[in-house]
Design a protein around this motif. Structure first.
Motif, PDB file in Angstrom:
ATOM      1  N   THR A  47       5.921  12.698  31.870  1.00  0.00           N
ATOM      2  CA  THR A  47       5.767  14.128  31.594  1.00  0.00           C
ATOM      3  C   THR A  47       6.900  14.925  32.222  1.00  0.00           C
ATOM      4  OG1 THR A  47       3.370  13.825  31.684  1.00  0.00           O
ATOM      5  CG2 THR A  47       4.171  16.086  31.729  1.00  0.00           C
ATOM      6  N   PHE A  72      10.140  14.593  30.203  1.00  0.00           N
ATOM      7  CA  PHE A  72      10.148  15.385  28.980  1.00  0.00           C
ATOM      8  C   PHE A  72      10.124  16.878  29.272  1.00  0.00           C
ATOM      9  CE2 PHE A  72      10.421  12.466  25.665  1.00  0.00           C
ATOM     10  CZ  PHE A  72       9.684  11.336  25.959  1.00  0.00           C
ATOM     11  N   LEU A  73       9.489  17.249  30.374  1.00  0.00           N
ATOM     12  CA  LEU A  73       9.434  18.657  30.751  1.00  0.00           C
ATOM     13  C   LEU A  73      10.829  19.174  31.096  1.00  0.00           C
ATOM     14  CD1 LEU A  73       7.224  20.743  30.974  1.00  0.00           C
ATOM     15  CD2 LEU A  73       6.967  20.179  33.367  1.00  0.00           C
ATOM     16  N   LEU A  93      12.643  19.616  27.937  1.00  0.00           N
ATOM     17  CA  LEU A  93      12.142  20.776  27.209  1.00  0.00           C
ATOM     18  C   LEU A  93      12.628  22.073  27.827  1.00  0.00           C
ATOM     19  CD1 LEU A  93      10.201  22.025  25.084  1.00  0.00           C
ATOM     20  CD2 LEU A  93       8.369  21.739  26.738  1.00  0.00           C
TER      21      LEU A  93
END
Lengths: 198, 97
Positions: free
Chosen positions: B75, B78-79, B82
Motif C-alpha cells: 500500500t 502504491f500510495l 499515487l
C-alpha cells in the motif's frame, strides 16, 4: 455451520482472523481513496497561479487544533475500550466506547461551525478549486467519522448482546472497529497540517 | 483472542502524551512561517511520526503478523506513486500535439 462463528477462529495459514486481515485490506483501499485526494491537492496546489493562500489566513487554526485533540483523545479511549473488552471488563468498555463517541461528536460540532462559517461568508465547494478541494477532503473525512460513530453506537448499545453468547467474536469485532477508528484519526493527522498549517 | 499478560495502559498513556506534544510542535512550527519546502517537510515528518505512533501502538502493528506488513508495504509503495507521480509528470516538458 454458522459462518459467523468461523470468523473468530484463527486461520492456520495466515495466523489471523478473517476480520483482522479483511479490515487491514479495507484500510489499505481507504488509504488509496484519501491518497487520490491528497494527490489531487498536491498537484493543484503546486500548479496554482496565483498561489493558494496559507491555511492560517483562511481557517481558524486553534479550532482545528482542538478538533485534532478531540480525535487523538478519541483514539486513546477507543484503544482502552478494546483493552477493556479484551480483559472482560464490560462496564469499563462501555465507558470508554461512550467517551470515544462523545469525542467524535465534539469533532463534528466543531466541523459544523467551521463549515457554516464558510457558507456564511459565501464560500462553497463550487466557489473555486481551493474550496472544492477543502470541502471534498474534509467532507469525505467527516462522512467517515459519521460512519464510524454509527458503528460505535451500535457496539455500545444493541451490539453488546453478542458478548454474552460469543465473547471472542465480539472482541474481534471491536478490534476491527478500533482499527477503522484509528485510521480515521491518522487521516486527520495528515489532513490537519496539509489544510490548516501550510 | 490472546490475552495480554500485562497491562498496556502505560504505553497508551505515553503514546497519547507524545501525540499531544507533537501536535503542539507542529502547530507551533506553523507560526514560524518557514519557507514552503521546509514547512511542508517538517509538517509531513511530524505527521508521519504521529501516524506511525497510532499505527504501531493503537493499531497494534508492532508484533503483528508478517502478511499485514506485506499488505501495508505494498500500500505504501502504491500510495507514494499515487501521491507524487501526477505532480512530477506535470513538471515535464511534454506538449500535447
Amino acid at each position: 455451520m454458522n459462518p459467523d462463528a468461523a470468523s473468530a477462529d484463527i486461520l492456520d495459514v495466515s495466523g489471523l482472523t478473517p476480520a483482522k486481515l479483511g479490515t487491514w485490506l479495507f484500510l489499505a483501499s481507504e488509504a488509496m481513496l484519501f491518497g487520490a485526494l491528497f494527490s489531487a491537492y498536491i498537484l493543484l496546489r503546486a500548479g496554482a497561479s496565483p498561489a493558494w493562500e496559507h491555511g492560517w489566513h483562511i481557517f481558524n487554526v486553534p479550532m482545528a487544533t482542538l478538533n485534532t485533540f478531540f480525535l487523538i483523545t478519541s483514539s486513546v479511549t477507543m484503544v482502552f475500550a478494546y483493552a477493556s473488552i479484551q480483559a472482560g471488563n464490560v462496564p469499563r468498555y462501555r465507558i470508554n466506547m461512550a467517551a470515544t463517541i462523545l469525542l467524535g461528536c465534539a469533532f463534528l460540532v466543531v466541523k459544523y461551525f467551521e463549515y457554516t462559517s464558510k457558507f456564511h461568508h459565501g464560500h462553497y465547494p463550487s466557489t473555486d478549486l481551493y474550496y472544492a478541494t477543502y470541502f471534498t477532503m474534509t467532507g469525505l473525512h467527516v462522512l467517515h467519522v459519521i460512519g464510524g460513530l454509527i458503528v460505535n453506537l451500535y457496539f455500545l448499545g444493541p451490539g453488546v448482546k453478542l458478548y454474552r453468547t460469543e465473547p471472542d467474536h465480539f472482541v474481534s469485532r471491536i478490534e476491527a472497529t478500533g482499527l477503522y477508528w484509528h485510521f480515521v484519526d491518522v487521516v486527520w493527522i495528515f489532513l490537519f497540517p496539509s489544510i490548516y498549517l501550510l | 483472542m490472546t490475552a495480554h499478560s500485562r497491562s498496556h495502559t502505560p504505553i497508551y498513556v505515553g503514546v497519547f502524551a507524545a501525540l499531544l506534544v507533537l501536535t503542539g510542535v507542529t502547530v507551533g512550527v506553523s507560526y514560524l512561517h518557514l519557507a514552503a519546502f521546509l514547512a511542508v517537510a517538517v509538517a509531513m515528518i511530524i505527521a508521519a511520526t504521529k501516524g506511525s505512533l497510532v499505527a504501531a501502538y493503537f493499531m497494534h502493528l508492532i508484533g503483528e503478523k508478517k502478511i499485514i506488513y506485506f499488505v501495508l508495504i505494498l500500500t505504501a509503495f502504491f500510495l507514494l506513486f499515487l501521491l507524487f507521480v501526477p505532480w512530477i509528470v506535470s513538471m515535464g516538458d511534454y506538449r500535447v500535439s
